[in-house]
Design a protein around this motif. Structure first.
Motif, PDB file in Angstrom:
ATOM      1  N   ILE A  60       0.839  -1.207   0.000  1.00  0.00           N
ATOM      2  CA  ILE A  60       0.000   0.000   0.000  1.00  0.00           C
ATOM      3  C   ILE A  60       0.870   1.250   0.000  1.00  0.00           C
ATOM      4  N   SER A  61       1.905   1.278   0.826  1.00  0.00           N
ATOM      5  CA  SER A  61       2.797   2.443   0.908  1.00  0.00           C
ATOM      6  C   SER A  61       3.511   2.700  -0.412  1.00  0.00           C
ATOM      7  N   LEU A 100       1.537  11.185  -3.819  1.00  0.00           N
ATOM      8  CA  LEU A 100       1.337  12.415  -3.058  1.00  0.00           C
ATOM      9  C   LEU A 100       0.670  13.476  -3.920  1.00  0.00           C
ATOM     10  N   VAL A 134       1.341   4.775  -2.881  1.00  0.00           N
ATOM     11  CA  VAL A 134       0.840   6.093  -2.491  1.00  0.00           C
ATOM     12  C   VAL A 134       1.392   7.161  -3.429  1.00  0.00           C
TER      13      VAL A 134
END
Length: 71
Positions: free
Chosen positions: A54-55, A60, A58
């Motif tokens: 999941i990270s 931004l 990501v």
């Protein structure tokens, strides 16, 4: 390897946490896009591996630059 430490999730639990279908979670495993563990005949996904997956996805937000006044 410490990524296998912690709770092991079923494919169904993984799909639920990702808010996707079980088929998608199985495809992640088949394509080896997520770390998994064989426990006998069963496949389990370490909770830490799911968090890492999941990270890694990501994106931004982009903060728009202020516009300069043109003359």
């Amino acid at each position: 390897m410490t990524i296998t430490a912690g709770r092991l999730l079923t494919v169904e639990e993984t799909a639920e946490r990702l808010n996707t279908s079980v088929r998608f979670a199985r495809r992640l495993i088949e394509e080896r896009r997520i770390t998994f563990v064989h426990v006998g005949r069963h496949v389990r996904i370490p909770e830490a591996a799911l968090e890492a997956y999941i990270s890694a996805g990501v994106v931004l937000a982009v903060v728009p630059r202020s516009r300069k006044a043109t003359r």
